[in-house]
Scaffold this motif. Structure first.
Motif, PDB file in Angstrom:
ATOM      1  N   HIS A  14      52.502  46.201  34.887  1.00  0.00           N
ATOM      2  CA  HIS A  14      51.444  45.889  35.848  1.00  0.00           C
ATOM      3  C   HIS A  14      51.089  44.410  35.787  1.00  0.00           C
ATOM      4  O   HIS A  14      51.492  43.697  34.873  1.00  0.00           O
ATOM      5  N   ARG A  15      50.329  43.971  36.783  1.00  0.00           N
ATOM      6  CA  ARG A  15      49.824  42.596  36.839  1.00  0.00           C
ATOM      7  C   ARG A  15      48.331  42.606  37.122  1.00  0.00           C
ATOM      8  O   ARG A  15      47.795  41.768  37.827  1.00  0.00           O
ATOM      9  N   GLU A  16      47.627  43.572  36.558  1.00  0.00           N
ATOM     10  CA  GLU A  16      46.212  43.790  36.842  1.00  0.00           C
ATOM     11  C   GLU A  16      45.295  42.676  36.351  1.00  0.00           C
ATOM     12  O   GLU A  16      44.210  42.502  36.887  1.00  0.00           O
ATOM     13  N   TYR A  17      45.686  41.918  35.357  1.00  0.00           N
ATOM     14  CA  TYR A  17      44.761  40.961  34.756  1.00  0.00           C
ATOM     15  C   TYR A  17      44.638  39.670  35.555  1.00  0.00           C
ATOM     16  O   TYR A  17      43.730  38.897  35.334  1.00  0.00           O
ATOM     17  N   ARG A  18      45.549  39.438  36.473  1.00  0.00           N
ATOM     18  CA  ARG A  18      45.455  38.308  37.405  1.00  0.00           C
ATOM     19  C   ARG A  18      45.247  36.977  36.682  1.00  0.00           C
ATOM     20  O   ARG A  18      44.389  36.194  37.040  1.00  0.00           O
ATOM     21  N   LYS A  19      46.054  36.729  35.684  1.00  0.00           N
ATOM     22  CA  LYS A  19      46.052  35.468  34.943  1.00  0.00           C
ATOM     23  C   LYS A  19      47.403  34.789  35.134  1.00  0.00           C
ATOM     24  O   LYS A  19      48.381  35.420  35.526  1.00  0.00           O
ATOM     25  N   GLU A 177      54.116  44.071  20.419  1.00  0.00           N
ATOM     26  CA  GLU A 177      52.866  44.085  19.648  1.00  0.00           C
ATOM     27  C   GLU A 177      51.798  43.274  20.377  1.00  0.00           C
ATOM     28  O   GLU A 177      50.619  43.648  20.387  1.00  0.00           O
ATOM     29  N   GLY A 178      52.195  42.157  21.016  1.00  0.00           N
ATOM     30  CA  GLY A 178      51.247  41.373  21.808  1.00  0.00           C
ATOM     31  C   GLY A 178      50.683  42.170  22.966  1.00  0.00           C
ATOM     32  O   GLY A 178      49.487  42.079  23.276  1.00  0.00           O
ATOM     33  N   ALA A 179      51.532  42.962  23.626  1.00  0.00           N
ATOM     34  CA  ALA A 179      51.069  43.811  24.722  1.00  0.00           C
ATOM     35  C   ALA A 179      50.065  44.837  24.207  1.00  0.00           C
ATOM     36  O   ALA A 179      49.036  45.089  24.838  1.00  0.00           O
ATOM     37  N   ARG A 180      50.352  45.415  23.045  1.00  0.00           N
ATOM     38  CA  ARG A 180      49.428  46.393  22.460  1.00  0.00           C
ATOM     39  C   ARG A 180      48.079  45.741  22.157  1.00  0.00           C
ATOM     40  O   ARG A 180      47.025  46.287  22.485  1.00  0.00           O
ATOM     41  N   ALA A 185      42.426  44.848  23.384  1.00  0.00           N
ATOM     42  CA  ALA A 185      41.319  43.914  23.586  1.00  0.00           C
ATOM     43  C   ALA A 185      40.639  44.140  24.923  1.00  0.00           C
ATOM     44  O   ALA A 185      39.408  44.136  25.011  1.00  0.00           O
ATOM     45  N   VAL A 186      41.421  44.380  25.962  1.00  0.00           N
ATOM     46  CA  VAL A 186      40.852  44.604  27.297  1.00  0.00           C
ATOM     47  C   VAL A 186      40.079  45.917  27.326  1.00  0.00           C
ATOM     48  O   VAL A 186      38.967  45.981  27.868  1.00  0.00           O
ATOM     49  N   SER A 187      40.632  46.972  26.719  1.00  0.00           N
ATOM     50  CA  SER A 187      39.942  48.257  26.768  1.00  0.00           C
ATOM     51  C   SER A 187      38.671  48.270  25.930  1.00  0.00           C
ATOM     52  O   SER A 187      37.769  49.065  26.190  1.00  0.00           O
ATOM     53  N   SER A 188      38.567  47.347  24.956  1.00  0.00           N
ATOM     54  CA  SER A 188      37.343  47.280  24.157  1.00  0.00           C
ATOM     55  C   SER A 188      36.344  46.261  24.705  1.00  0.00           C
ATOM     56  O   SER A 188      35.340  45.975  24.066  1.00  0.00           O
ATOM     57  N   GLY A 189      36.649  45.719  25.885  1.00  0.00           N
ATOM     58  CA  GLY A 189      35.709  44.816  26.529  1.00  0.00           C
ATOM     59  C   GLY A 189      35.949  43.340  26.247  1.00  0.00           C
ATOM     60  O   GLY A 189      35.267  42.486  26.772  1.00  0.00           O
ATOM     61  N   GLY A 190      36.902  43.002  25.430  1.00  0.00           N
ATOM     62  CA  GLY A 190      37.235  41.604  25.146  1.00  0.00           C
ATOM     63  C   GLY A 190      38.454  41.183  25.948  1.00  0.00           C
ATOM     64  O   GLY A 190      38.917  41.898  26.810  1.00  0.00           O
ATOM     65  N   GLU A 191      38.913  39.989  25.693  1.00  0.00           N
ATOM     66  CA  GLU A 191      40.187  39.550  26.271  1.00  0.00           C
ATOM     67  C   GLU A 191      40.584  38.262  25.659  1.00  0.00           C
ATOM     68  O   GLU A 191      39.856  37.374  25.411  1.00  0.00           O
TER      69      GLU A 191
END
Length: 191
Positions: A14-19, A177-180, A185-191
């Motif tokens: 996916h490309r959901e993070y739009r970065k 591992e970076g993807a994980r 981080a995104v699912s816990s509210g960080g990024e």
């Protein structure tokens, strides 16, 4: 860690993070090596490299449909190119925003509303000067600073090929591992 998560993001479906990523810094600092390894990992059809001047041209998007990553390898100021900077900025905003593209391939009919799953990368010695009204590009930019260059010695000749030939499975695992870590981080509210 940024490179690890970015490589993981490129491998995601996916490309959901739009970065988007700007690798900025010293000449002979490893930007090309990073791109070479990512291209070997993802495949030539999935990782397309173009120059900024090519994107500013009439047929600049040739070869882009079907790719997963567009890597702009030669960033310039496009001096004297009229609307070239605006055209490149528009393309970058469309890619990062996930907006459909119009593709004009040479000797082909223009294809409009091309859906894509592209991610955008750039390599440059300095931050590119592009129109950025509304800060749409800069707000979504991730900068990987390249602070050490090997242009005056210390370069390891044959490194690109050795990394691909001998280290690619380990690099792939490092990016997975970076993807994980990114998804966690995104699912816990960080990024």
């Amino acid at each position: 860690e940024l490179l690890r998560r970015w490589g993981g993001y490129l491998l995601c479906g996916h490309r959901e993070y739009r970065k988007w990523m700007l690798m900025k810094g010293r000449t002979a600092g490893g930007k090309g090596t990073i791109a070479h390894v990512l291209r070997a990992l993802m495949g030539r059809q999935s990782f397309v490299t173009v120059e900024m001047e090519t994107l500013a041209g009439e047929f600049g998007l040739g070869g882009v449909p079907g790719a997963r990553v567009v890597n702009i390898s030669e960033v310039s100021t496009l001096e004297g190119r009229g609307g070239g900077r605006e055209q490149v900025a528009r393309f970058c905003k469309q890619v990062v925003g996930g907006d459909p593209l119009s593709v004009n391939e040479k000797y082909q009919k223009v294809v409009k509303d091309v859906e894509h799953g592209l991610a955008l990368m750039m390599s440059s010695n300095q931050v590119p000067v592009l129109p950025n009204e509304g800060q749409g590009l800069s707000a979504k930019m991730l900068v990987l600073p390249i602070t050490r260059g090997f242009d005056k010695g210390g370069a390891e000749y044959g490194l690109k090929e050795r990394l691909v030939r001998e280290e690619l499975p380990g690099i792939a695992a490092w990016f997975v591992e970076g993807a994980r870590r990114l998804e966690e981080a995104v699912s816990s509210g960080g990024e």
